[in-house]
Scaffold this active site. Structure first.
Site, PDB file in Angstrom:
ATOM      1  NE  ARG A 181      -2.011   2.120   3.583  1.00 26.14           N
ATOM      2  CZ  ARG A 181      -2.712   2.767   4.527  1.00 26.14           C
ATOM      3  NH1 ARG A 181      -3.977   2.475   4.746  1.00 26.14           N
ATOM      4  NH2 ARG A 181      -2.144   3.692   5.284  1.00 26.14           N
ATOM      5  CE1 TYR A 185      -5.025   6.705   7.590  1.00 23.23           C
ATOM      6  CE2 TYR A 185      -4.745   6.230   5.255  1.00 23.23           C
ATOM      7  CZ  TYR A 185      -4.888   5.795   6.559  1.00 23.23           C
ATOM      8  OH  TYR A 185      -4.851   4.455   6.837  1.00 23.23           O
ATOM      9  CG  ASP A 245      -7.084   3.656   3.268  1.00 25.42           C
ATOM     10  OD1 ASP A 245      -8.191   4.110   2.934  1.00 25.42           O
ATOM     11  OD2 ASP A 245      -6.865   3.133   4.382  1.00 25.42           O
ATOM     12  CG  HIS A 285      -8.363   6.912   6.136  1.00 21.60           C
ATOM     13  ND1 HIS A 285      -8.677   7.610   7.270  1.00 21.60           N
ATOM     14  CD2 HIS A 285      -8.007   5.677   6.541  1.00 21.60           C
ATOM     15  CE1 HIS A 285      -8.511   6.836   8.323  1.00 21.60           C
ATOM     16  NE2 HIS A 285      -8.110   5.643   7.914  1.00 21.60           N
ATOM     17  CD  GLU A 338      -8.235   0.415   2.901  1.00 20.84           C
ATOM     18  OE1 GLU A 338      -7.166  -0.040   2.442  1.00 20.84           O
ATOM     19  OE2 GLU A 338      -8.426   0.586   4.118  1.00 20.84           O
ATOM     20  CD  GLU A 371      -9.924   0.942   7.524  1.00 20.77           C
ATOM     21  OE1 GLU A 371      -9.076   0.296   6.886  1.00 20.77           O
ATOM     22  OE2 GLU A 371      -9.691   2.038   8.045  1.00 20.77           O
ATOM     23  NE  ARG A 412      -9.382  -2.414   3.957  1.00 20.39           N
ATOM     24  CZ  ARG A 412      -8.400  -2.782   4.780  1.00 20.39           C
ATOM     25  NH1 ARG A 412      -7.855  -3.965   4.689  1.00 20.39           N
ATOM     26  NH2 ARG A 412      -7.948  -1.961   5.697  1.00 20.39           N
ATOM     27  CD  GLU A 424      -4.330  -2.674   6.830  1.00 22.46           C
ATOM     28  OE1 GLU A 424      -5.511  -2.921   7.150  1.00 22.46           O
ATOM     29  OE2 GLU A 424      -3.837  -1.531   6.837  1.00 22.46           O
ATOM     30  CD1 TRP A 462      -7.192  11.902  10.299  1.00 21.25           C
ATOM     31  CD2 TRP A 462      -7.833   9.826  10.849  1.00 21.25           C
ATOM     32  NE1 TRP A 462      -6.058  11.133  10.378  1.00 21.25           N
ATOM     33  CE2 TRP A 462      -6.418   9.852  10.704  1.00 21.25           C
ATOM     34  CE3 TRP A 462      -8.453   8.615  11.174  1.00 21.25           C
ATOM     35  CZ2 TRP A 462      -5.624   8.722  10.877  1.00 21.25           C
ATOM     36  CZ3 TRP A 462      -7.674   7.498  11.354  1.00 21.25           C
ATOM     37  CH2 TRP A 462      -6.278   7.550  11.207  1.00 21.25           C
TER      38      TRP A 462
HETATM   39  O1  LIG Z   1      -5.205   0.129   7.835  1.00 21.87           O
HETATM   40  C1  LIG Z   1      -5.987   0.859   7.250  1.00 21.87           C
HETATM   41  O2  LIG Z   1      -6.375   0.682   6.103  1.00 21.87           O
HETATM   42  C2  LIG Z   1      -6.497   2.022   7.956  1.00 21.87           C
HETATM   43  O3  LIG Z   1      -7.233   2.777   7.367  1.00 21.87           O
HETATM   44  C3  LIG Z   1      -6.079   2.165   9.357  1.00 21.87           C
HETATM   45  C4  LIG Z   1      -7.036   2.935  10.216  1.00 21.87           C
HETATM   46  O4  LIG Z   1      -6.823   4.306  10.046  1.00 21.87           O
HETATM   47  C5  LIG Z   1      -6.842   2.556  11.653  1.00 21.87           C
HETATM   48  O5  LIG Z   1      -7.077   1.204  11.823  1.00 21.87           O
HETATM   49  C6  LIG Z   1      -7.717   3.372  12.583  1.00 21.87           C
HETATM   50  O6  LIG Z   1      -7.618   2.893  13.871  1.00 21.87           O
HETATM   51 MG   LIG Z   2      -8.057   1.812   5.624  1.00 19.59          MG
END
Ligand SMILES: O=C(O)C(=O)C[C@H](O)[C@H](O)CO
Ligand SMILES: [Mg+2]
Length: 407
Positions: free
Chosen positions: A152, A164, A215, A217, A241, A267, A288, A344, A407
């Site tokens: 990644r 991020y 990602d 995010h 992602e 996630e 995920r 991951e 975030w």
């Molecule tokens: O591992 C990832 O893909 C993430 O996005 C990590 C996250 O920000 C994290 O697990 C938050 O606690």
């Molecule tokens: Mg993530």
């Protein structure tokens, strides 16, 4: 397995901070066998501690630990208040500890109870990052040298404060770092202009032999997400992602209509209901959700089974806030699950690895489960007690004009 009565005699929550906070549940039985489950909820750990200690553990004492399905239903339906990250993490911790007990009693590694091996090892992806494109390209090279097949890549973006995914340390990226949330920045236009250039450079430098992931995010709108997916198409990503928030599952239709870049989400999902429409409408390629987030093995395998009907594959979340207990358990799941995609793997610090002795091993971009009965991860309680809880929040994000963002 004996049909003689068996009882849960005690259950304890262990909070430890060997570099970061972890919440662990230990369930003990009248037959001397115990099980361990992870209940860590990054930045909101104590809510799950209370949920377990005040509302779950009193109900568990005296129950037959072999009835993990019934106990799962008891905790899910019985609370009346369903779903949510706190509830589902508490249920996951109980569920994993009970599967650990059952596998230990059977004298088998957990994957055998799920249906045995579907593969020799589990392909993982690591996190390469840097403050700009040049640094990130170097970081990806380091992962390639370590033998990773999938990486990644996240980069700092000029004009965005603490973008991020850009860590302070290599291999041990950890976003939850301050006693109160630190404020980071975001600017979608700047990111949209810069991120594709990173992947162009990565393919130019290393070719197309490795899987690359990115990602978003939860930062982009569906239209912006579609633009990013389209711009990344020439670089053939393994996945893009969390490119937009997924509360509104319909939003992915728009993205899907405009790009063939594979999409991964989940996630922060807690149950099959968070993913149902995304899966049934084939709006994503990878789900995920993971063990600790989505109610343990009992529930995650239902999600994976639904996904398998629609050619959606798994890609379990595995950031550092998921303890080695979750990592070890996920590896048993990954070793079995027919529609496995990728896992991951963010490395834990040596202090964390010492507190949670485990038998999984890394070799050439793959993780391998061991053959210890159970899920193969334990907790050294004496060592854990040396690292008391430290308040730590995830950051927040604001746009340049101060507007709160995701975030
Ligand atoms: O591992 C990832 O893909 C993430 O996005 C990590 C996250 O920000 C994290 O697990 C938050 O606690
Ligand atoms: Mg993530």
């Amino acid at each position: 397995m004996s049909t003689a009565p068996m009882k849960i005699t005690s259950a304890r929550v262990i909070v430890t901070c060997p570099g970061r906070n972890f919440v662990t549940l230990k369930i003990e039985t009248d037959q001397g066998v115990y099980g361990i489950g992870d209940a860590t909820l990054n930045g909101r750990e104590k809510a799950v501690v209370s949920y377990l200690e005040d509302h779950v553990i009193p109900c568990l004492i005296g129950m037959d630990p072999r009835n993990s399905e019934d106990i799962w239903q008891y905790l899910y339906r019985g609370a009346y208040w369903r779903r949510g990250p706190v509830t589902m993490r508490a249920i996951a911790a109980v569920d994993v500890a009970l599967w650990d007990i059952k596998a230990k009693m059977a004298g088998m590694p957990l994957y055998q109870l799920l249906g045995g091996r579907s593969r020799d090892g589990v392909m993982v992806y690591g996190h390469a990052n840097g403050s700009d494109i040049a640094e990130t390209v170097d970081a990806v090279g380091q992962y390639i040298d370590l033998g990773y097949k999938a990486i990644r890549a996240q980069t700092g973006v000029p004009g965005i404060k603490d973008a991020y995914g850009v860590g302070r340390g290599k291999l041990f990226y950890e976003p939850a770092d301050a006693a109160l949330p630190s404020v980071t920045g975001w600017d979608t236009r700047k990111a949209l202009n810069y991120v594709p250039k990173l992947f162009e450079k990565l393919r130019e430098t290393y070719g197309f032999d490795h899987h690359l992931l990115h990602d978003g995010h939860h930062r982009y709108s569906p239209t912006e997400a579609a633009q990013l997916g389209k711009a990344l198409e020439p670089y053939s990503l393994f996945w893009l992602e969390d490119v937009t928030p997924a509360e509104n599952q319909e939003a992915f239709k728009l993205i899907r209509q405009h790009t063939t870049t594979p999409l991964a989400v989940g996630e922060i999902f807690n149950t099959i209901w968070d993913a149902k429409d995304l899966i049934q409408n084939q709006l994503i390629d990878y789900i995920r959700a993971t063990i600790v987030g989505a109610g343990g093995i009992t529930h995650l395998r239902r999600i994976a089974d639904l996904a398998s009907m629609y050619q959606v594959r798994t890609g379990c979340h595995g950031a550092t806030d998921l303890s080695p207990v979750t990592m070890g358990t996920a590896l048993h799941f990954d070793t079995w699950v027919p529609n496995f995609g990728i896992q991951e793997y963010m490395r834990h610090t040596p202090e964390t690895d010492e507190v949670f002795p485990h038998d999984y091993t890394f070799d050439k971009g793959m993780l391998y489960v061991g053959d210890t009965p159970g899920h193969g991860v334990d907790i050294d309680e004496t060592l854990a007690a040396k690292y008391p809880y430290k308040p730590a929040y995830l950051p927040v994000a604001r746009l340049e004009d101060g507007t709160m963002w995701n975030w």
